[in-house]
Design a protein around this motif. Structure first.
Motif, PDB file in Angstrom:
ATOM      1  N   GLU A  54      44.829  47.000  37.566  1.00  0.00           N
ATOM      2  CA  GLU A  54      43.720  46.507  38.386  1.00  0.00           C
ATOM      3  C   GLU A  54      43.693  47.218  39.738  1.00  0.00           C
ATOM      4  OE1 GLU A  54      41.961  42.060  38.644  1.00  0.00           O
ATOM      5  OE2 GLU A  54      43.973  42.289  39.472  1.00  0.00           O
ATOM      6  N   LEU A  61      37.161  43.998  36.771  1.00  0.00           N
ATOM      7  CA  LEU A  61      36.276  42.941  36.302  1.00  0.00           C
ATOM      8  C   LEU A  61      35.574  42.323  37.502  1.00  0.00           C
ATOM      9  CD1 LEU A  61      38.751  41.115  33.871  1.00  0.00           C
ATOM     10  CD2 LEU A  61      36.979  42.765  33.229  1.00  0.00           C
ATOM     11  N   ASP A  62      34.294  42.077  37.388  1.00  0.00           N
ATOM     12  CA  ASP A  62      33.547  41.445  38.476  1.00  0.00           C
ATOM     13  C   ASP A  62      34.193  40.127  38.861  1.00  0.00           C
ATOM     14  OD1 ASP A  62      31.758  43.524  38.356  1.00  0.00           O
ATOM     15  OD2 ASP A  62      30.259  42.424  37.173  1.00  0.00           O
ATOM     16  N   SER A  78      37.062  32.889  34.281  1.00  0.00           N
ATOM     17  CA  SER A  78      36.008  33.887  34.527  1.00  0.00           C
ATOM     18  C   SER A  78      35.022  33.995  33.377  1.00  0.00           C
ATOM     19  CB  SER A  78      36.626  35.255  34.808  1.00  0.00           C
ATOM     20  OG  SER A  78      37.221  35.803  33.642  1.00  0.00           O
ATOM     21  N   LYS A  82      34.230  38.335  30.243  1.00  0.00           N
ATOM     22  CA  LYS A  82      35.317  39.066  30.906  1.00  0.00           C
ATOM     23  C   LYS A  82      36.570  39.097  30.023  1.00  0.00           C
ATOM     24  CE  LYS A  82      33.716  38.484  35.644  1.00  0.00           C
ATOM     25  NZ  LYS A  82      32.514  37.703  35.362  1.00  0.00           N
ATOM     26  N   LYS A  85      35.770  42.004  27.767  1.00  0.00           N
ATOM     27  CA  LYS A  85      35.829  43.296  28.453  1.00  0.00           C
ATOM     28  C   LYS A  85      37.275  43.684  28.759  1.00  0.00           C
ATOM     29  CE  LYS A  85      34.232  45.939  32.433  1.00  0.00           C
ATOM     30  NZ  LYS A  85      33.472  45.949  33.711  1.00  0.00           N
ATOM     31  N   ALA A  86      38.068  42.715  29.210  1.00  0.00           N
ATOM     32  CA  ALA A  86      39.470  43.003  29.529  1.00  0.00           C
ATOM     33  C   ALA A  86      40.221  43.450  28.287  1.00  0.00           C
ATOM     34  CB  ALA A  86      40.128  41.770  30.140  1.00  0.00           C
ATOM     35  N   THR A  89      39.165  46.951  27.224  1.00  0.00           N
ATOM     36  CA  THR A  89      39.664  47.964  28.163  1.00  0.00           C
ATOM     37  C   THR A  89      41.151  48.201  27.971  1.00  0.00           C
ATOM     38  OG1 THR A  89      37.985  47.339  29.803  1.00  0.00           O
ATOM     39  CG2 THR A  89      39.884  48.585  30.595  1.00  0.00           C
TER      40      THR A  89
END
Length: 428
Positions: A54, A61-62, A78, A82, A85-86, A89
């Protein structure tokens, strides 16, 4: 049902029988030599430090940062977008065809830590803890032992997921030593109770799910949407003092017999990782009421589970139980929906125990109460000795994994050693 991408491999050398393949990536909270707890995922023999990724801009992540924290609640809160997405990624960063981490030795040195060199911590703040009673085999065994075998299940058992609210304050992380509890026992039916250390200490082989999305008070979670509210699963040993419980549970149910220790594994296996291992619950008869029926209501998972006992000083543990999560009569979706049907508020990080998971054969019973059939059939241990219940110095180890098409997604283990009861002196 999600499919397994067998072409997905990691640049790291990961054993085929590792619980922590690139298809898993469970979340936990760890600390290394600097002692600062933060978030990571397990991959092979390593922990991938998400706070390092990070900070380096490789995992953004927003609304973050989310991972340089001592609990996962903020990340879980969150939202599902997310989570997805995490996971995508992190999988990409660990994959064999991505150069970002594979070719950056400095970043690898900072981000990858050997699991053997870290301390694991409770991964979430647990606002509330509920334990269900959802294995038909377990409930039938207990009912057979203590009631009429022809009426082993109480009338409500097949109508709803029965449960009780436990103590979140004594949810503990694997590796925490468990002090034998003391309390009121009633050895003789015609005499008053005594105060004594528990003489019938037991394990309960369970799993638990972590609530990932809250509801509003007064607004139940529908069974069709329940899976949107579940982040992942852990192993759970819901330690039980059988003799304390026998005396106290009428008329209100478990109390001190269940409040002293509920021990969880350190890694939260996400539902995304478990989806390829879907199966269905056993046939539910009678058909549940309408609010417990719907899309996904009977989704279960093919997860192999086992329990081992390692006596103090022993060279080898004995596997005393092998069972499977798929035997559970009520699903996690049904449990969560029923829990909220009156409008009960659930919060991010809430822990929902499955209840003891027993299978159809004697070697698949998920507690010593059943395995030794209320102390009438002692269980033999390797190297000699027997057990009817758990003794001081014993370490109980629960393991679990799902496996399909050569891909393994595991939980690691939850283990706890039993220490002798405290020597109380109430005059001080």
């Amino acid at each position: 049902m999600s499919t397994i991408d067998k072409n997905l491999t990691s640049f790291l050398d990961i054993a085929a029988d590792s619980d922590f393949s690139i298809h898993n990536l469970p979340y936990g909270i760890f600390s290394a030599k600097d002692g600062s707890p933060r978030a990571g995922v397990a991959i092979g023999e390593h922990v991938l430090d998400l706070s390092v990724l990070e900070e380096a801009g490789a995992l953004t992540l927003d609304g973050g940062p989310y991972f340089n924290q001592d609990k996962l609640n903020a990340f879980i809160d969150s939202g599902r977008d997310k989570w997805t997405k995490a996971r995508e990624t992190i999988q990409q960063l660990l994959s064999a065809d991505c150069a970002t981490l594979r070719d950056d030795q400095d970043l690898q040195a900072k981000a990858l830590v050997k699991q053997a060199d870290v301390t694991m911590h409770l991964p979430v703040r647990v606002p509330g803890y509920t334990d269900f009673y959802s294995s038909e085999e377990h409930a039938t065994n207990v009912g057979t032992m203590f009631r009429d075998p022809a009426n082993a299940l109480l009338p409500n058992w097949k109508e709803m997921p029965v449960g009780y609210n436990g103590r979140a304050s004594t949810v503990i992380i694997s590796g925490t030593e468990v002090v034998r509890p003391s309390g009121q026992l009633k050895p003789k039916a015609d005499e008053r109770p005594i105060f004594s250390p528990c003489k019938r200490l037991d394990f309960e082989l369970e799993t638990a799910f972590i609530v990932g999305k809250p509801n509003q008070i007064g607004r139940p979670i529908s069974v069709d949407n329940a899976w949107e509210h579940i982040f992942g699963m852990v192993l759970l040993n819901d330690w039980s003092a059988r003799d304390i419980q026998k005396w106290e549970y009428v008329p209100l149910g478990p109390f001190n017999a269940k409040t002293f220790a509920s021990e969880v594994s350190p890694w939260i296996v996400t539902m995304d990782a478990l989806m390829p291992f879907q199966t269905t619950c056993p046939t539910q008869d009678p058909q549940p009421l309408a609010y417990l029926r719907g899309e996904g209501a009977e989704v279960s998972f093919d997860i192999n589970l086992s329990t081992e006992i390692l006596p103090e000083g022993a060279d080898e543990a004995t596997v005393v139980c092998e069972t499977n999560f798929k035997y559970m009569y009520w699903s996690m979706a049904q449990q969560l929906t029923h829990h909220t049907i009156t409008g009960c508020l659930v919060e991010v990080g809430d822990l929902m125990g499955s209840g003891t998971i027993s299978g159809p054969t004697p070697d698949s019973f998920g507690s010593m109460l059943e395995l030794a059939w209320n102390a009438t059939k002692p269980v033999e241990l390797k190297g000699g000795g027997t057990r009817t219940f758990i003794e001081d110095g014993d370490t109980v180890i629960i393991k679990g994994y799902a496996e399909k098409d050569g891909v393994r997604v595991g939980f690691g283990e939850v283990s706890g050693k039993v220490l002798p009861a405290l020597d109380f002196n109430f005059s001080e």
